[in-house]
Design an enzyme around this catalytic site. Structure first.
Site, PDB file in Angstrom:
ATOM      1  N   GLY A   6     -28.284 -46.076 -20.264  1.00 27.56           N
ATOM      2  CA  GLY A   6     -27.946 -45.326 -19.060  1.00 27.56           C
ATOM      3  C   GLY A   6     -28.478 -43.903 -19.157  1.00 27.56           C
ATOM      4  N   GLY A   9     -29.019 -41.449 -16.053  1.00 21.29           N
ATOM      5  CA  GLY A   9     -27.859 -41.000 -15.275  1.00 21.29           C
ATOM      6  C   GLY A   9     -27.533 -39.530 -15.479  1.00 21.29           C
ATOM      7  N   GLN A  10     -26.436 -39.082 -14.824  1.00 21.71           N
ATOM      8  CA  GLN A  10     -26.082 -37.650 -14.840  1.00 21.71           C
ATOM      9  C   GLN A  10     -25.834 -37.151 -16.258  1.00 21.71           C
ATOM     10  OE1 GLN A  10     -22.148 -36.648 -13.334  1.00 21.71           O
ATOM     11  NE2 GLN A  10     -22.703 -34.506 -13.012  1.00 21.71           N
ATOM     12  N   ASP A  32     -32.749 -47.452 -19.822  1.00 23.36           N
ATOM     13  CA  ASP A  32     -31.999 -47.653 -18.572  1.00 23.36           C
ATOM     14  C   ASP A  32     -32.473 -48.961 -17.946  1.00 23.36           C
ATOM     15  OD1 ASP A  32     -30.359 -45.153 -16.815  1.00 23.36           O
ATOM     16  OD2 ASP A  32     -30.647 -47.163 -15.967  1.00 23.36           O
ATOM     17  N   ILE A  33     -31.838 -49.341 -16.845  1.00 30.10           N
ATOM     18  CA  ILE A  33     -32.175 -50.617 -16.181  1.00 30.10           C
ATOM     19  C   ILE A  33     -33.497 -50.501 -15.427  1.00 30.10           C
ATOM     20  CG2 ILE A  33     -30.901 -50.058 -14.058  1.00 30.10           C
ATOM     21  CD1 ILE A  33     -30.986 -53.533 -15.730  1.00 30.10           C
ATOM     22  N   TYR A 140     -12.846 -48.380 -10.886  1.00 29.18           N
ATOM     23  CA  TYR A 140     -13.453 -47.585 -11.961  1.00 29.18           C
ATOM     24  C   TYR A 140     -12.382 -47.183 -12.978  1.00 29.18           C
ATOM     25  CZ  TYR A 140     -15.677 -43.405 -14.026  1.00 29.18           C
ATOM     26  OH  TYR A 140     -16.190 -42.462 -14.883  1.00 29.18           O
ATOM     27  N   LYS A 144     -11.852 -48.194 -17.019  1.00 26.66           N
ATOM     28  CA  LYS A 144     -11.743 -47.191 -18.076  1.00 26.66           C
ATOM     29  C   LYS A 144     -10.446 -47.383 -18.866  1.00 26.66           C
ATOM     30  CE  LYS A 144     -15.658 -45.226 -17.429  1.00 26.66           C
ATOM     31  NZ  LYS A 144     -16.732 -45.465 -18.422  1.00 26.66           N
ATOM     32  N   ILE A 170     -17.654 -33.805 -13.766  1.00 27.87           N
ATOM     33  CA  ILE A 170     -18.689 -33.033 -14.438  1.00 27.87           C
ATOM     34  C   ILE A 170     -19.695 -32.508 -13.435  1.00 27.87           C
ATOM     35  CG2 ILE A 170     -20.583 -33.122 -16.118  1.00 27.87           C
ATOM     36  CD1 ILE A 170     -18.937 -35.089 -17.718  1.00 27.87           C
TER      37      ILE A 170
HETATM   38  C1  VAH Z   1     -16.223 -39.904 -10.560  1.00 28.32           C
HETATM   39  N1  VAH Z   1     -17.494 -38.193 -11.720  1.00 28.32           N
HETATM   40  O1  VAH Z   1     -16.002 -39.096  -9.687  1.00 28.32           O
HETATM   41  C2  VAH Z   1     -16.712 -39.396 -11.910  1.00 28.32           C
HETATM   42  C3  VAH Z   1     -15.542 -39.069 -12.800  1.00 28.32           C
HETATM   43  C4  VAH Z   1     -13.286 -38.045 -12.944  1.00 28.32           C
HETATM   44  C5  VAH Z   1     -14.420 -38.362 -12.066  1.00 28.32           C
HETATM   45  O2  VAH Z   1     -15.066 -40.186 -13.439  1.00 28.32           O
HETATM   46  O3  VAH Z   1     -16.054 -41.083 -10.398  1.00 28.32           O
END
Ligand code: VAH
Length: 317
Positions: A6, A9-10, A32-33, A140, A144, A170
């Site tokens: 990855g 990515g950012q 990366d992909i 998401y 996690k 971030i």
């Molecule tokens: C998002 N930038 O917005 C990520 C992050 C806490 C936010 O996990 O999904």
């Protein structure tokens, strides 16, 4: 040798450059992909790796004799709500592949990012503790939370040296904002410079834990360099730097761009943001591996506007 999955990515892209400056270009393989970030692709060793394909990762591990993997590929919160099953499949299969490569002794060490998205509406909103109730309401966040449980399980049961940080939102300038809910805080700087106006998809008082990219990268390097016996957390460490609202960041920008205007038009991402904490207690990370942030909102805004100002000035010429 290090493999970054990855890397376009950012966070992955900035980790690539940082780790190469520390370990040498020949010791860091970006992957990366697809060829999604030409700065990364053309900057050194780069491979196409499908994070959801065990064989694809293993091939690269054996080709370069990789011993450490940074798994930075994932689908973020807002996009994950649009494609729940894709988010689950990508975020979980990639983690299992990397954990199983370590269990099988193909690699020695893993970094895997968690997020403040593991917390949910029933989590204490202020100074959220390292150990607390968490019932995430985004796909998401669920990936996690479950990912953290699996990391701790593989450490406890198989001795896998996996290390993890619950990143806040971030902010960075090198890549365009992705599918994150906190990405309003990236977009706002771009629009302040290009349009002088930003329509925020979060309401003015939406306070969220945030961090400038340089701090996030430093923390990632620091936790990976820490002696294993110093780490008391093998799920994922709380990490924080600052908390602010769209109103706060707009006021800071107006200190530089007097006539900048912000308007508020909350969308589906408001509910995601409302489910997350407003501030995080990261005292365990500060104790275990000497974490300390360097950027506050003022310093970050100066850096963002300076760097993006140059980027837009050169692109106009
Ligand atoms: C998002 N930038 O917005 C990520 C992050 C806490 C936010 O996990 O999904």
């Amino acid at each position: 040798k290090i493999l970054i999955i990855g890397a376009c990515g950012q966070i992955g892209s900035e980790l690539t450059f940082k780790l190469r400056s520390i370990h040498g270009d020949e010791n860091v393989i970006a992957s990366d992909i697809g060829y999604n970030n030409l700065d990364v692709v053309n900057s050194g060793l780069f491979e196409i790796v499908d994070a959801q394909d065990y064989g694809s990762i293993l091939h690269c591990v054996e080709k370069y004799r990789i011993d450490t993997i940074y798994l930075m590929a994932a689908m973020l919160s807002a996009t994950g709500e649009k494609f729940p099953m894709k988010a689950w499949d990508l975020n979980m299969s990639s983690l299992f592949h990397v954990l199983n490569l370590a269990k099988a002794k193909f690699i020695d060490k893993i970094f895997w990012p968690s997020s403040i998205a593991v917390f949910g509406p029933t989590t204490p909103k202020h100074d959220t503790p390292q150990h607390t109730v968490m019932a995430p309401t985004t796909v998401y966040g669920i990936t996690k939370q479950v990912g953290e449980r699996w990391c701790e399980y593989y450490f406890d049961k198989y001795g896998v040296d996996v290390r993890s940080i619950r990143y806040p939102g971030i902010i960075s300038w090198k890549t365009m904002p992705g599918g994150g809910t906190t990405d309003y805080a990236v977009e706002i700087y771009h629009r302040a410079l290009t349009d002088g106006h930003y329509s925020s998809f979060l309401s003015e008082d939406t306070e969220l834990p945030m961090m400038f990219m340089d701090d996030a990268i430093d923390a990632t390097v620091q936790i990976m360099d820490a002696p294993a016996n110093q780490l008391t957390i093998r799920s994922s460490y709380n990490l924080a730097a600052m908390s602010f609202t769209p109103k706060d960041i707009a006021a800071e920008i107006q200190n530089h761009i007097k006539d900048f205007i912000i308007t508020y038009n909350p969308d589906f991402r408001q509910q995601i943001a409302d489910s997350w904490p407003k501030s995080i207690d990261d005292s365990v990370a500060r104790t275990d591996w000497n974490w300390n942030h360097k950027f506050d909102l003022k310093k970050m805004s100066e850096e963002m506007l300076t760097q993006l100002g140059e980027k837009y000035a050169t692109s106009e010429r």
